[in-house]
Design a protein around this motif. Structure first.
Motif, PDB file in Angstrom:
ATOM      1  N   THR A  24       0.849  -1.193   0.000  1.00 42.44           N
ATOM      2  CA  THR A  24       0.000   0.000   0.000  1.00 42.44           C
ATOM      3  C   THR A  24       0.886   1.244   0.000  1.00 42.44           C
ATOM      4  O   THR A  24       2.065   1.194   0.357  1.00 42.44           O
ATOM      5  CB  THR A  24      -0.908   0.045   1.240  1.00 42.44           C
ATOM      6  N   GLY A  43      -6.099   0.315   9.052  1.00 42.21           N
ATOM      7  CA  GLY A  43      -5.811  -0.366   7.795  1.00 42.21           C
ATOM      8  C   GLY A  43      -7.014  -0.545   6.890  1.00 42.21           C
ATOM      9  O   GLY A  43      -6.910  -1.151   5.824  1.00 42.21           O
ATOM     10  N   LYS A  44      -8.193  -0.057   7.286  1.00 41.11           N
ATOM     11  CA  LYS A  44      -9.353  -0.293   6.418  1.00 41.11           C
ATOM     12  C   LYS A  44     -10.263   0.915   6.256  1.00 41.11           C
ATOM     13  O   LYS A  44     -11.477   0.781   6.109  1.00 41.11           O
ATOM     14  CB  LYS A  44     -10.124  -1.512   6.865  1.00 41.11           C
ATOM     15  N   GLY A  45      -9.683   2.089   6.316  1.00 36.64           N
ATOM     16  CA  GLY A  45     -10.456   3.277   5.947  1.00 36.64           C
ATOM     17  C   GLY A  45     -11.298   3.886   7.042  1.00 36.64           C
ATOM     18  O   GLY A  45     -11.996   4.867   6.809  1.00 36.64           O
ATOM     19  N   ALA A  51      -4.146   9.493   6.647  1.00 40.35           N
ATOM     20  CA  ALA A  51      -4.556  10.428   5.583  1.00 40.35           C
ATOM     21  C   ALA A  51      -3.365  11.177   4.991  1.00 40.35           C
ATOM     22  O   ALA A  51      -2.456  11.597   5.713  1.00 40.35           O
ATOM     23  CB  ALA A  51      -5.582  11.419   6.124  1.00 40.35           C
ATOM     24  N   VAL A  59      -6.984  11.559   1.129  1.00 37.89           N
ATOM     25  CA  VAL A  59      -7.373  10.150   0.943  1.00 37.89           C
ATOM     26  C   VAL A  59      -6.707   9.306   2.026  1.00 37.89           C
ATOM     27  O   VAL A  59      -5.783   9.758   2.698  1.00 37.89           O
ATOM     28  CB  VAL A  59      -6.959   9.590  -0.449  1.00 37.89           C
ATOM     29  N   ASN A  60      -7.183   8.074   2.180  1.00 35.21           N
ATOM     30  CA  ASN A  60      -6.560   7.145   3.120  1.00 35.21           C
ATOM     31  C   ASN A  60      -5.451   6.380   2.397  1.00 35.21           C
ATOM     32  O   ASN A  60      -5.728   5.640   1.452  1.00 35.21           O
ATOM     33  CB  ASN A  60      -7.596   6.147   3.643  1.00 35.21           C
ATOM     34  N   CYS A  62      -3.873   3.880   3.437  1.00 33.40           N
ATOM     35  CA  CYS A  62      -3.956   2.433   3.691  1.00 33.40           C
ATOM     36  C   CYS A  62      -4.832   1.739   2.660  1.00 33.40           C
ATOM     37  O   CYS A  62      -4.759   0.534   2.497  1.00 33.40           O
ATOM     38  CB  CYS A  62      -4.486   2.158   5.094  1.00 33.40           C
ATOM     39  N   LEU A  63      -5.703   2.506   1.983  1.00 33.99           N
ATOM     40  CA  LEU A  63      -6.573   1.918   0.952  1.00 33.99           C
ATOM     41  C   LEU A  63      -6.153   2.396  -0.438  1.00 33.99           C
ATOM     42  O   LEU A  63      -6.973   2.490  -1.341  1.00 33.99           O
ATOM     43  CB  LEU A  63      -8.045   2.259   1.220  1.00 33.99           C
ATOM     44  N   THR A  64      -4.880   2.751  -0.568  1.00 36.02           N
ATOM     45  CA  THR A  64      -4.353   3.144  -1.868  1.00 36.02           C
ATOM     46  C   THR A  64      -3.158   2.242  -2.134  1.00 36.02           C
ATOM     47  O   THR A  64      -2.310   2.084  -1.253  1.00 36.02           O
ATOM     48  CB  THR A  64      -3.881   4.614  -1.822  1.00 36.02           C
ATOM     49  N   LEU A  65      -3.091   1.647  -3.294  1.00 38.31           N
ATOM     50  CA  LEU A  65      -1.908   0.847  -3.626  1.00 38.31           C
ATOM     51  C   LEU A  65      -0.782   1.799  -3.996  1.00 38.31           C
ATOM     52  O   LEU A  65      -1.013   2.839  -4.618  1.00 38.31           O
ATOM     53  CB  LEU A  65      -2.207  -0.084  -4.797  1.00 38.31           C
ATOM     54  N   GLN A  68      -0.847   2.755  -7.481  1.00 40.13           N
ATOM     55  CA  GLN A  68      -1.833   3.775  -7.885  1.00 40.13           C
ATOM     56  C   GLN A  68      -1.257   5.176  -7.727  1.00 40.13           C
ATOM     57  O   GLN A  68      -1.759   6.123  -8.327  1.00 40.13           O
ATOM     58  CB  GLN A  68      -3.114   3.657  -7.032  1.00 40.13           C
TER      59      GLN A  68
END
Ligand SMILES: Cc1cc2nc3c(=O)[nH]c(=O)nc-3n(C[C@H](O)[C@H](O)[C@H](O)COP(=O)(O)OP(=O)(O)OC[C@H]3O[C@@H](n4cnc5c(N)ncnc54)[C@H](O)[C@@H]3O)c2cc1C
Ligand code: FES
Ligand code: FES
Lengths: 157, 297
Positions: A24, A43-45, A51, A59-60, A62-65, A68
């Motif tokens: 991530t 770890g899950k938004g 942030a 954005v978070n 932890c939920l972005t690769l 990306q």
């Protein structure tokens, strides 16, 4: 294991990192680019402690690769202000006693900065909405909202 | 109980970033059921961290510019499936016609989630609680599904097949959501009940109606988290259609809604709570839509 070389403009400077697909953005920031000011919470938004400002939006991480974020701009707390040159928001958090354990603070200030970039004079309700994705288990939020309002006033001077 | 570590993704996967729909479809054709599309990742990455699914290939669709747009034309509002929630919110705030969709979009997740999550992702996850679903259902929306073999358009109502189940084939991509235009005299609203401020719905409801003076010319109702799929209510709404609307009629419609839904007990609520709340929520949402339909635009 297939690895990829990515480039991220972190706090204004282009940085390279070798990553695998499952890493991530949060892991790469903390473990490979030294940005430990970004906190690893749920770890899950849910909590917002991770942030960052990603292409101008909170954005978070932890939920972005990490993949990306390749070729994109990322701003963390340290890109907003440092100990030597604190941002008015950071000073205001200290002045208003809006920090207790401090775990949520980095994410709070990132969300607040993303808000002030769009709206330099937010109402308390608008502030509440902007930090609705950031949990604080210590302060009860009131002082945080005061601090963001105070920081907004200072930023304009 | 098995505990999972939500701080990491356990399994490796191959990652692709196509630039066009054609490229994405080619990849989907090749990897089909071993692949997952990733849009904002706000549902998918949580599911992967929870080890509910572990795809061996991820196809990122966020570089496909032809999948992110909002256009009002020829009787339709068309929204690209990879359009992010904050863009939907901004559009609806200006447009002011699709009030139910606006209210659903504003209530969906928190700022960070709306900055990453997409409208197509919300529908394709097919959660019974997906907030956009009731709002899109009451507008008679349809979705465009595209594969290397061609494209088809289906009613959103027929898209949901069960909890996390859709009528989409493994090699299909949702490319677009199409909503019929709103005309004068229509009013709509969406509300949801949650445990805390920004949260997944315990129960949600949308209403879109047409009003001619005191007469309700048409009325569509949809609810979330009251059955295995976001659900259109097709009986209770008949109580008001063609009638002069008054409080007792709306009361009766609320009771009928409680009977029509099929809720379960889960971590967020009990079935009994959902049945009782459904009646009250429906009344609130109906009156909001009713008053809006009466306003001059
Ligand atoms: C903290 C938090 C709060 C949330 N709150 C809410 C809430 O209040 N209400 C709510 O409804 N949801 C909520 N969600 C869920 C989620 O954010 C939304 O459902 C969001 O719209 C998902 O979009 P995405 O782009 O992130 O989807 P992704 O996670 O990228 O994808 C979701 C699924 O859809 C598939 N998919 C995505 N796009 C396509 C496409 N174009 N074609 C085919 N398949 C596709 C993916 O393969 C995956 O299976 C929340 C999530 C989090 C983490
Ligand atoms: S660690 Fe990312 S939201 Fe909690
Ligand atoms: S100060 Fe401790 S979590 Fe906010």
């Amino acid at each position: 294991m297939k690895t990829y070389l990515i480039e991220i403009k972190l706090n204004g400077e282009w940085q390279k990192a070798e990553v695998t697909a499952k890493e991530t953005l949060l892991e790469v920031l903390r473990n490979k680019l030294g940005a430990t000011e970004v906190k690893n919470g749920c770890g899950k938004g849910d909590c917002g402690s991770c942030a960052v400002i990603f292409n101008g939006k909170a954005v978070n991480s932890c939920l972005t690769l990490a993949l990306q974020a390749n070729g994109k701009e990322v701003t963390t707390l340290k890109g907003i202000g440092t100990e030597d040159r604190p941002h008015p928001l950071q000073k205001s958090f200290v002045q208003h006693g809006a920090i207790q354990c401090g775990f949520c603070t980095a994410g709070m200030i990132v969300s607040a900065k993303a808000l002030l970039d769009r709206n330099s004079k937010p109402s308390r309700d608008v502030i509440r909405e902007a930090i609705s994705g950031n949990l604080c288990r210590c302060t009860g939020y009131k002082k945080i909202i005061n601090a963001i309002q105070g920081g907004a006033l200072e930023s304009k001077l | 109980m098995i505990t999972v570590n939500t701080r990491i993704l356990k399994a490796e996967f191959e990652y692709f970033t196509p630039n066009t729909i054609q490229e994405a479809l080619h990849l989907l054709d090749q990897y089909g059921s071993d692949a997952n599309v990733i849009a904002g990742g706000t549902d998918l990455l949580v599911q992967m961290k929870n080890e509910v699914i572990s795809p061996s290939h991820l196809i990122n669709i966020m570089k496909i510019s032809e999948m992110s747009f909002i256009k009002a034309e020829e009787g339709w509002l068309r929204i690209g499936a990879a359009t992010k929630w904050h863009e939907v919110v901004e559009f609806c705030a200006k447009d002011r016609k699709y009030t139910a969709l606006y209210e659903a979009s504003c209530s969906l997740g928190k700022v960070q989630v709306r900055n990453m999550g997409t409208i197509g992702g919300n529908l394709c996850t097919a959660s019974p609680a997906a907030d956009s679903a009731p709002a899109l259902l009451v507008f008679n929306s349809q979705v465009k599904l595209t594969s290397a073999q061609g494209e088809r358009i289906i009613n959103l109502e027929d898209f949901f097949k069960g909890v996390n189940l859709t009528g989409m084939a493994p090699n299909e991509l949702m490319t677009e959501i199409q909503i019929p235009s709103i005309h004068n005299g229509m009013g709509s609203a969406f509300m949801k009940i949650t445990r805390v401020g920004a949260d997944i719905s315990k129960i949600s409801c949308a209403v879109a109606l047409e009003r001619q003076g005191d007469i309700c010319a048409s009325c569509k109702i949809a609810m979330g988290a009251v059955a295995s799929v976001p659900m259109r209510i097709d009986q209770a709404n008949r109580i008001v259609i063609g009638k002069k609307v008054d409080a007792s009629l709306v009361e009766e419609m609320g009771k009928k809604v409680s009977e029509e839904i099929n809720p379960i007990t889960d971590i967020r609520s009990t079935a009994e709570y959902r049945r009782k709340t459904a009646a009250i929520l429906l009344k609130d949402v109906f009156w909001k839509a009713w008053h809006r339909a009466g306003e001059d635009r």
